[in-house]
Motif scaffolding. Structure first.
Motif, PDB file in Angstrom:
ATOM      1  N   UNK A 155       7.940  14.027  19.351  1.00 36.23           N
ATOM      2  CA  UNK A 155       8.762  15.211  19.078  1.00 36.23           C
ATOM      3  C   UNK A 155       9.963  14.912  18.176  1.00 36.23           C
ATOM      4  N   UNK A 156      10.697  13.808  18.404  1.00 31.03           N
ATOM      5  CA  UNK A 156      11.856  13.533  17.526  1.00 31.03           C
ATOM      6  C   UNK A 156      11.448  13.362  16.061  1.00 31.03           C
ATOM      7  N   UNK A 157      10.159  13.018  15.827  1.00 33.67           N
ATOM      8  CA  UNK A 157       9.693  12.830  14.437  1.00 33.67           C
ATOM      9  C   UNK A 157       9.740  14.147  13.660  1.00 33.67           C
ATOM     10  N   UNK A 158       9.551  15.278  14.366  1.00 35.16           N
ATOM     11  CA  UNK A 158       9.605  16.592  13.705  1.00 35.16           C
ATOM     12  C   UNK A 158      11.031  16.856  13.218  1.00 35.16           C
ATOM     13  N   UNK A 159      11.993  16.598  14.104  1.00 39.85           N
ATOM     14  CA  UNK A 159      13.417  16.784  13.754  1.00 39.85           C
ATOM     15  C   UNK A 159      13.785  15.909  12.561  1.00 39.85           C
ATOM     16  N   UNK A 160      13.274  14.672  12.600  1.00 35.36           N
ATOM     17  CA  UNK A 160      13.628  13.676  11.594  1.00 35.36           C
ATOM     18  C   UNK A 160      13.106  14.040  10.204  1.00 35.36           C
ATOM     19  N   UNK A 161      11.992  14.761  10.182  1.00 40.47           N
ATOM     20  CA  UNK A 161      11.330  15.096   8.919  1.00 40.47           C
ATOM     21  C   UNK A 161      12.265  15.790   7.916  1.00 40.47           C
ATOM     22  N   UNK A 162      13.154  16.651   8.429  1.00 38.80           N
ATOM     23  CA  UNK A 162      14.109  17.378   7.574  1.00 38.80           C
ATOM     24  C   UNK A 162      14.983  16.369   6.815  1.00 38.80           C
ATOM     25  N   UNK A 163      15.438  15.337   7.529  1.00 34.67           N
ATOM     26  CA  UNK A 163      16.353  14.371   6.925  1.00 34.67           C
ATOM     27  C   UNK A 163      15.619  13.396   6.009  1.00 34.67           C
ATOM     28  N   UNK A 164      14.367  13.135   6.330  1.00 34.57           N
ATOM     29  CA  UNK A 164      13.560  12.286   5.439  1.00 34.57           C
ATOM     30  C   UNK A 164      13.317  13.023   4.123  1.00 34.57           C
ATOM     31  N   UNK A 165      13.112  14.342   4.233  1.00 36.10           N
ATOM     32  CA  UNK A 165      12.898  15.153   3.022  1.00 36.10           C
ATOM     33  C   UNK A 165      14.169  15.170   2.184  1.00 36.10           C
ATOM     34  N   UNK A 166      15.314  15.263   2.874  1.00 34.19           N
ATOM     35  CA  UNK A 166      16.616  15.269   2.204  1.00 34.19           C
ATOM     36  C   UNK A 166      16.795  13.966   1.410  1.00 34.19           C
ATOM     37  N   UNK A 167      16.403  12.870   2.030  1.00 38.95           N
ATOM     38  CA  UNK A 167      16.520  11.555   1.371  1.00 38.95           C
ATOM     39  C   UNK A 167      15.533  11.443   0.213  1.00 38.95           C
TER      40      UNK A 167
END
Lengths: 139, 177
Positions: free
Chosen positions: B77-89
């Motif tokens: 589940x935390x991987x879904x949240x993280x995806x936004x910030x990975x996209x930002x990077x």
């Protein structure tokens, strides 16, 4: 009454020390190696490898996915002919000494191994000194 | 003088005890282990890629530019949240992000990434956790910063969140110093 109580305590201790550890064993039958000698080696190593997810349990008794993966990895390495030391080195190179439930004796772990003995000697010294003092007072 | 001397070992004993207690309560999180790979070359591996079933050879990928290696799974589940910030990077175009799909169903992951957006330049399949173990991974998600020399400079255990994003970005910048 005391006898009954004692037997209840005895049965409880027996269950805790003998039966429950076998119940909590998490090794699946499909993981077993066919050679009993190799399987025994795998179990011995697994009992000294910390489950990094549950931390206070060995991978031998843990049902965590990572524990199972590490158990399989250990068995595969044994089948490939790795020695126990080579397996421990492989794991500590990747996860550090923390993965060992019984860390090996080296410079970085020397304090961990020697401090209990230092404390023991210190304790004996204190008791000896106190005993000496009390003898003087009695005299 | 003798009395003072006899007090000395007790003081020493209590000082040692105090230092032990300090280490116990000080800023230490036993659930977050330090990586043994910091300042060491990234482990070498070969694996199949998710979208094109190509062979990924790590030595060809690392050591050219700053690279993030992100271990993720659709079941995390935390991987879904993280995806936004990975996209930002990833949108900054300053680095490459390699995703390692850890113990997952490939078809499900393809659908998942198409639906939520794909921040990765390549996704590698790690169905039996062997790459994860080789990198000392013990929890998902985990992100490694590999600098342009192919050296691991930082590991983040847990997701990149709004709270740690800026700090993590500083670590990326510092990895090239």
């Amino acid at each position: 009454m005391t006898k009954t109580l004692l037997s209840i305590i005895f049965i409880f201790i027996f269950i805790v020390t003998h039966i429950s550890p076998t119940i909590t064993k998490a090794v699946d039958p499909d993981e077993f190696l066919q050679d009993p000698k190799l399987e025994l080696r795998a179990r011995k190593i697994s009992k000294n490898i910390r489950c990094l997810v549950c931390q206070n349990q060995s991978i031998d008794g843990s049902s965590a996915t990572l524990a199972k993966d590490l158990r399989i990895l250990i068995r595969n390495k044994i089948k490939k002919g790795y020695t126990n030391d080579e397996i421990y080195t492989f794991l500590t190179d990747r996860y550090g000494d923390f993965i060992l439930l019984k860390p090996s004796f080296k410079l970085s772990t020397s304090a961990l191994w020697s401090l209990p003995f230092i404390f023991l000697i210190f304790g004996i010294f204190v008791i000896f000194q106190l005993n000496k003092k009390s003898k003087k007072i009695i005299k | 003088m003798k009395k003072k001397l006899s007090i000395f070992p007790s003081i020493l004993f209590f000082l040692i005890l105090l230092s032990f207690f300090y280490l116990l309560i000080s800023d230490r999180n036993p659930s977050k282990l330090p990586s043994t790979f910091i300042d060491k070359p990234a482990p070498i591996f070969k694996a199949k890629t998710l979208f094109d079933n190509d062979t990924f050879i790590s030595t060809e990928e690392f050591g050219q530019e700053t690279t993030l290696v992100n271990f993720f799974a659709t079941w995390c589940k935390p991987c879904i949240e993280e995806l936004i910030f990975l996209k930002k990077l990833s949108n900054k175009n300053e680095l490459k992000i390699i995703g390692v799909n850890y113990k997952d169903n490939s078809n499900k992951t393809i659908k998942w990434l198409k639906k939520l957006g794909n921040p990765y330049s390549k996704v590698v399949i790690d169905s039996n956790a062997l790459i994860g173990i080789d990198w000392g991974v013990y929890g998902i998600p985990e992100t490694f910063i590999v600098n342009s020399k192919g050296i691991i400079k930082y590991r983040l255990v847990g997701p990149i969140t709004e709270k740690n994003y800026d700090e993590f970005y500083v670590k990326i910048k510092e990895s090239e110093k």
